[in-house]
Design an enzyme around this catalytic site. Structure first.
Site, PDB file in Angstrom:
ATOM      1  N   ASN A   9       0.867  -1.184   0.000  1.00 53.85           N
ATOM      2  CA  ASN A   9       0.000   0.000   0.000  1.00 53.85           C
ATOM      3  C   ASN A   9       0.897   1.226   0.000  1.00 53.85           C
ATOM      4  OD1 ASN A   9      -1.833   2.025   0.451  1.00 53.85           O
ATOM      5  ND2 ASN A   9      -2.314   1.418   2.567  1.00 53.85           N
ATOM      6  N   TRP A  10       0.996   1.836  -1.170  1.00 53.22           N
ATOM      7  CA  TRP A  10       1.915   2.979  -1.298  1.00 53.22           C
ATOM      8  C   TRP A  10       1.368   4.236  -0.633  1.00 53.22           C
ATOM      9  CZ3 TRP A  10       4.031   3.109  -7.050  1.00 53.22           C
ATOM     10  CH2 TRP A  10       4.657   1.874  -7.334  1.00 53.22           C
ATOM     11  N   LYS A  11       0.087   4.239  -0.324  1.00 53.41           N
ATOM     12  CA  LYS A  11      -0.566   5.429   0.253  1.00 53.41           C
ATOM     13  C   LYS A  11      -0.330   6.645  -0.658  1.00 53.41           C
ATOM     14  CE  LYS A  11       0.024   3.374   4.766  1.00 53.41           C
ATOM     15  NZ  LYS A  11       0.039   3.544   6.199  1.00 53.41           N
ATOM     16  N   HIS A  98      -9.427   0.826   5.174  1.00 49.29           N
ATOM     17  CA  HIS A  98      -8.138   1.080   5.834  1.00 49.29           C
ATOM     18  C   HIS A  98      -8.375   2.008   7.022  1.00 49.29           C
ATOM     19  CE1 HIS A  98      -4.050   2.402   6.575  1.00 49.29           C
ATOM     20  NE2 HIS A  98      -3.651   1.338   5.898  1.00 49.29           N
ATOM     21  N   GLU A 100      -6.817   4.442   8.104  1.00 42.54           N
ATOM     22  CA  GLU A 100      -6.649   5.873   7.833  1.00 42.54           C
ATOM     23  C   GLU A 100      -7.928   6.454   7.219  1.00 42.54           C
ATOM     24  OE1 GLU A 100      -3.008   5.529   5.593  1.00 42.54           O
ATOM     25  OE2 GLU A 100      -1.983   4.907   7.422  1.00 42.54           O
ATOM     26  N   GLU A 170      -5.241  -5.409  10.488  1.00 38.81           N
ATOM     27  CA  GLU A 170      -4.219  -4.380  10.677  1.00 38.81           C
ATOM     28  C   GLU A 170      -4.449  -3.663  12.003  1.00 38.81           C
ATOM     29  OE1 GLU A 170      -2.309  -3.034   6.830  1.00 38.81           O
ATOM     30  OE2 GLU A 170      -4.079  -1.794   7.060  1.00 38.81           O
ATOM     31  N   GLY A 176       2.671   1.807  10.766  1.00 37.29           N
ATOM     32  CA  GLY A 176       3.620   2.909  10.643  1.00 37.29           C
ATOM     33  C   GLY A 176       4.383   3.222  11.920  1.00 37.29           C
ATOM     34  N   SER A 216       3.637  -2.630  10.221  1.00 40.16           N
ATOM     35  CA  SER A 216       5.086  -2.676  10.404  1.00 40.16           C
ATOM     36  C   SER A 216       5.718  -3.995   9.967  1.00 40.16           C
ATOM     37  CB  SER A 216       5.454  -2.345  11.859  1.00 40.16           C
ATOM     38  OG  SER A 216       5.059  -1.017  12.165  1.00 40.16           O
ATOM     39  N   GLY A 237       2.816  -1.264   4.207  1.00 33.00           N
ATOM     40  CA  GLY A 237       2.825   0.160   3.912  1.00 33.00           C
ATOM     41  C   GLY A 237       4.237   0.630   3.615  1.00 33.00           C
ATOM     42  N   GLY A 238       4.880   1.215   4.615  1.00 36.51           N
ATOM     43  CA  GLY A 238       6.195   1.840   4.457  1.00 36.51           C
ATOM     44  C   GLY A 238       7.203   0.980   3.704  1.00 36.51           C
TER      45      GLY A 238
HETATM   46  C1  PEP Z   1      -0.704   0.032   6.225  1.00 37.72           C
HETATM   47  O1  PEP Z   1      -0.871   1.232   6.254  1.00 37.72           O
HETATM   48  O2  PEP Z   1      -1.554  -0.681   5.670  1.00 37.72           O
HETATM   49  C2  PEP Z   1       0.487  -0.523   6.849  1.00 37.72           C
HETATM   50  C3  PEP Z   1       0.467  -1.771   7.180  1.00 37.72           C
HETATM   51  O3  PEP Z   1       1.536   0.331   7.048  1.00 37.72           O
HETATM   52  P1  PEP Z   1       3.000  -0.043   7.620  1.00 37.72           P
HETATM   53  O4  PEP Z   1       3.432  -1.309   6.944  1.00 37.72           O
HETATM   54  O5  PEP Z   1       3.844   1.118   7.263  1.00 37.72           O
HETATM   55  O6  PEP Z   1       2.846  -0.247   9.086  1.00 37.72           O
END
Ligand code: PEP
Length: 253
Positions: A9-11, A98, A100, A170, A176, A216, A237-238
């Site tokens: 997920n590049w956001k 999600h 967010e 999640e 994050g 993470s 994500g990251g």
């Molecule tokens: C996400 O936002 O879906 C996520 C899992 O982010 P991260 O891997 O950065 O924790």
């Protein structure tokens, strides 16, 4: 069918130029290095979808996802993108729910239910996210909350439609933050999710649906998380913004 999946997920990150470089690296590494039963999904910004689709071409183990869509087919919704529009450019999956979007855009259980219908009607795969915030876990309310998130948005689906979903657990406190759920915490919740699904749709569907862990995930913890019995991969994500790290995660099954 239950699949091994690494979904990035590049956001709201990367320009088109940066994104194409990243996507191209991922596609080539995935072609050269991945075992055949692992799928890589890239959920890129809307502006990148058409160009990334071209890059993916007929590559069999890389799929394209959007990060959201509107629930209506078309109309006076300035700034929005419909599921129909995504389908028309070859998008395969859409992330919905999600944390967010639940938090910043106040997406409700009912709205998500409507978005799910739109995605399914357009023959794409919803990647439905659920998970608790830290205060909920601290008061041991995570199971009730996740059950409510699943029941309220998903349980009006027919068994046939439900079996098309990908679910991503999640925990919000792990997104994050660099602090991932432990293997035991992930396995416990994923097992619970399958139990809740089984009570509604039966064990056949519960055992066939892919349940990803997100929060993470990185190359250094993916192997342990993905070896949990009920974890079918990750929503990342990251770490999905680095091609080498992301493909290493996808190689952790
Ligand atoms: C996400 O936002 O879906 C996520 C899992 O982010 P991260 O891997 O950065 O924790």
């Amino acid at each position: 069918m239950r699949k091994k999946i690494a979904a990035g997920n590049w956001k709201m990150n990367t320009t088109v130029e940066e994104g194409l470089k990243l996507a191209s690296e991922v596609i080539h590494m995935a072609q050269d290095e991945l075992i055949t039963d692992v799928s890589v999904i890239m959920a890129v910004p809307f502006t990148h979808l058409v160009a990334v689709k071209k890059l993916i071409g007929s590559s069999s183990n890389v799929l394209l996802a959007a990060q959201n869509c509107h629930q209506a087919a078309s109309g006076a919704f300035t700034g929005e993108i419909s599921a129909e529009m995504l389908k028309a450019i070859g998008v395969n999956c859409v992330i919905l729910g999600h944390s967010e979007r639940r938090e910043y855009y106040k997406e409700s259980f009912t709205l998500l239910e409507e978005k799910l219908q739109a995605v399914l009607q357009n023959e794409m795969t919803p990647i439905f996210c659920c998970g608790e915030k830290l205060d909920v876990r601290q008061s041991n309310g995570q199971f009730d909350l996740v059950k409510e998130q699943l029941a309220a948005s998903l349980f009006s689906l027919s068994p046939e439609d439900f079996s098309k979903l990908i679910i991503a657990y999640e925990p919000v406190w792990a997104i994050g933050t660099g602090v991932n759920a432990s293997d035991d915490q992930a396995q416990e919740m994923h097992h619970f999710i399958r139990k809740v699904i089984s009570q509604k749709y039966g064990s056949g569907i519960a055992n066939e649906v892919s349940v990803l862990y997100g929060g993470s995930v990185k190359a250094s913890n993916a192997k342990d998380l993905f070896s949990c019995a009920d974890v079918d991969g990750g929503l990342i994500g990251g770490a999905s913004l680095d091609s080498r790290g992301f493909v290493d995660i996808a190689k952790s099954f």
